[in-house]
Design an enzyme around this catalytic site. Structure first.
Site, PDB file in Angstrom:
ATOM      1  N   HIS A 345      57.489 -47.748  95.817  1.00 44.67           N
ATOM      2  CA  HIS A 345      55.651 -48.164  95.891  1.00 44.67           C
ATOM      3  C   HIS A 345      55.703 -49.193  96.646  1.00 44.67           C
ATOM      4  O   HIS A 345      54.153 -49.354  97.391  1.00 44.67           O
ATOM      5  CB  HIS A 345      55.325 -48.103  94.401  1.00 44.67           C
ATOM      6  N   ASP A 388      60.592 -44.413  91.568  1.00 47.23           N
ATOM      7  CA  ASP A 388      60.548 -45.537  92.039  1.00 47.23           C
ATOM      8  C   ASP A 388      61.300 -46.336  92.505  1.00 47.23           C
ATOM      9  O   ASP A 388      61.740 -47.316  92.186  1.00 47.23           O
ATOM     10  CB  ASP A 388      59.362 -46.257  90.556  1.00 47.23           C
ATOM     11  N   SER A 482      57.594 -56.326  92.824  1.00 48.74           N
ATOM     12  CA  SER A 482      58.104 -55.144  93.329  1.00 48.74           C
ATOM     13  C   SER A 482      59.723 -55.407  93.364  1.00 48.74           C
ATOM     14  O   SER A 482      59.776 -55.542  94.797  1.00 48.74           O
ATOM     15  CB  SER A 482      56.895 -54.337  93.049  1.00 48.74           C
TER      16      SER A 482
END
Length: 532
Positions: A345, A388, A482
């Site tokens: 992402h 992801d 992230s």
């Protein structure tokens, strides 16, 4: 009132997104084959998104707002987009003006560094266009030209063959008056007003050409999506006002990396959250998770280290800061000399380089590598569906030593025991609702959570994930980290994926990581078969 005017222009131009940006040639004609040999089609996944023009053997100029559509290549040497071969296509790296925020603030200009130098010859239908050598002032009603592959009528579609139209220069004071005194500085007005000729969606980034040989402007914006001219004047960025910036990049043949790396930005537009609240209420379980994560965007992605501490310089030397033009956007970690692992992402933020070799992002001795290519699993669609994980191929190998090390990956599928103590690190925020990440890398201990317990708390979890932290403890992550690793016994076993909304006031719902061991065949295939 000045701020109000700027706000008004911002909503007029950005509220309608691409509809308000320059794009189509209205009441023009097909361009002659051996004319305008500098024209470039700026593309994403081989689809035309903006115009551009060759200004040197290494660079194409276009509009900064074209960066919103993630340009990946340009096409040169043809006026017909149905007649494109691989020799005409050049991959690009983006050099956006460091002061650009949005079209309402001006500086809507970008240079695209070509992956290889253009071969210029008489046989080759490619030729750079001349730029001004000093600031210029154009005369009212002076006839100039604008060209592109945009629509030829309102609500139309992209055309295959390049079209061109003559447009008259409009006095800047008169133009500003028509725009209710809200124009940014450094612009030129031509066409769209007092004439039935001009541009709309699709020609953004193309040149305003005067004297048939000098590129004086870059297509920026018009009034909403109305191309039924006459209307408000079309607006172009004035190239001559930005010559120092242009000359510096063309001379150095690289972007303003160091000036742009360390800006901090709030990456989550508040109004996007408001519009998605209704959607969040519709559905349960997997659909609920998808709506929360998709509508709140990066707000729901892992990002900040909560209740952690600074990392000692001689540890975690595999950590990487993944960056775009605004600076740090995600964490990552070195898994080979030429590959960084991060979250899939993170590609939404358009990263183009990585920083490593230091725990302080302001360290002048930091190492920088450009990202040559992104690899994501074919099954990845959103964090709610899993997969992801992403590998970033670097433009040059990282040299080991001097603060740079690789981290070990699992060699087979693993099952972590409940309450196993692991670590997560990053440069994200350190408090809920913060605005700025930290310059110094921070780390926190987190405990692994039983998968069945995690599923009960989340109602739905995708396959191939690990849960650790955020539940039963006040420690964990949020926005900004992230892509960073979950490290257990010196091994990277997970990739930071998402948490619950943007609430980092733990305990809350468990933090979720992609399980690296579940993707080992995919990882090994890329690492073993893709070399610099």
């Amino acid at each position: 009132m000045h701020v109000l005017h700027k706000l008004l222009l911002f909503h007029v131009v950005t509220g309608f997104r691409q509809n308000a940006l320059g794009s189509e040639i209205i009441n023009g004609a097909k361009s002659k084959r051996k004319s305008m040999l500098y024209m470039a089609s700026v593309q994403n996944n081989r689809n035309h998104i903006c115009g551009g023009f060759l200004v040197s053997e290494d660079f194409v100029m276009t509009a900064a707002h074209c960066d919103d559509y993630n340009p990946t290549s340009v096409v040169l040497g043809t006026h017909n987009l149905k007649m494109v071969n691989d020799d005409m296509r050049y991959d690009v790296k983006r050099c956006k003006h460091s002061s650009y925020v949005n079209v309402s603030e001006g500086n809507d200009i970008m240079l695209l560094k070509l992956s290889r130098r253009v071969h210029l010859s008489k046989k080759n239908l490619i030729k750079p266009i001349q730029l001004p050598t000093q600031q210029i002032k154009l005369k009212k009603n002076e006839k100039c030209q604008v060209a592109g592959w945009g629509y030829i009528r309102t609500n139309g579609s992209i055309v295959a063959e390049l079209r061109v139209v003559d447009v008259p220069i409009i006095n800047l004071k008169e133009c500003n008056k028509e725009w209710h005194n809200i124009l940014p500085e450094g612009v030129i007005c031509a066409g769209g007003f007092g004439t039935n000729k001009g541009f709309c969606q699709g020609d953004s980034g193309g040149p305003l050409v005067c004297n048939r040989k000098l590129a004086v402007g870059v297509v920026s914006f018009n009034n909403n999506e109305n191309c039924n001219y006459p209307d408000l004047p079309n607006v172009f960025t004035d190239i001559s006002k930005l010559l120092p910036w242009i000359k510096d990049i063309l001379k150095k043949k690289q972007c303003e990396v160091y000036k742009q790396l360390y800006k901090r930005a709030n990456l989550t537009p508040p109004k996007r959250q408001v519009h998605c609240l209704a959607a969040i209420m519709r559905g349960l379980h997997k659909f609920l998770l998808f709506q929360v994560l998709a509508c709140l965007g990066q707000s729901a992605h892992g990002s900040k280290i909560i209740h952690g501490h600074k990392v000692p310089e001689n540890s975690m030397q595999f950590m990487v800061s993944v960056q775009n033009f605004d600076g740090h956007v995600c964490g990552g970690f070195l898994v080979s000399e030429d590959f960084v692992m991060t979250a899939a992402h993170c590609e939404d933020s358009n990263p183009f380089l990585v920083v490593f070799g230091t725990h302080n992002l302001n360290d002048p001795d930091r190492e920088i590598r450009f990202i040559e290519r992104h690899y994501k699993p074919e099954t990845y669609h959103s964090v709610a569906n899993g997969g992801d994980i992403m590998l970033l191929k670097l433009s040059e190998k990282a040299e080991m030593g001097n603060g740079v090390q690789l981290i070990e990956l699992p060699t087979s599928e693993i099952q972590l025991p409940d309450n196993a103590l692991c670590q997560v690190a990053g440069w994200g925020l350190t408090e809920t609702s913060g605005f700025f990440g930290v310059d110094d890398l921070r780390v926190v201990d987190v405990s692994v959570i039983n998968p069945n317990t995690c599923k009960e708390l989340w109602y739905h979890l995708p396959d191939g994930v690990i849960c650790a932290g955020g539940y039963g403890t006040n420690k964990g992550f949020c926005q900004g980290d992230s892509g960073g690793p979950l490290v257990c016994n010196g091994m990277a076993v997970g990739v930071v994926s998402y948490n619950w909304n943007r609430n980092c006031n733990y305990p809350n719902a468990p933090n979720v990581y992609t399980d690296v061991s579940k993707y080992l065949p995919w990882i090994k295939n890329i690492l073993n078969h893709t070399k610099i």
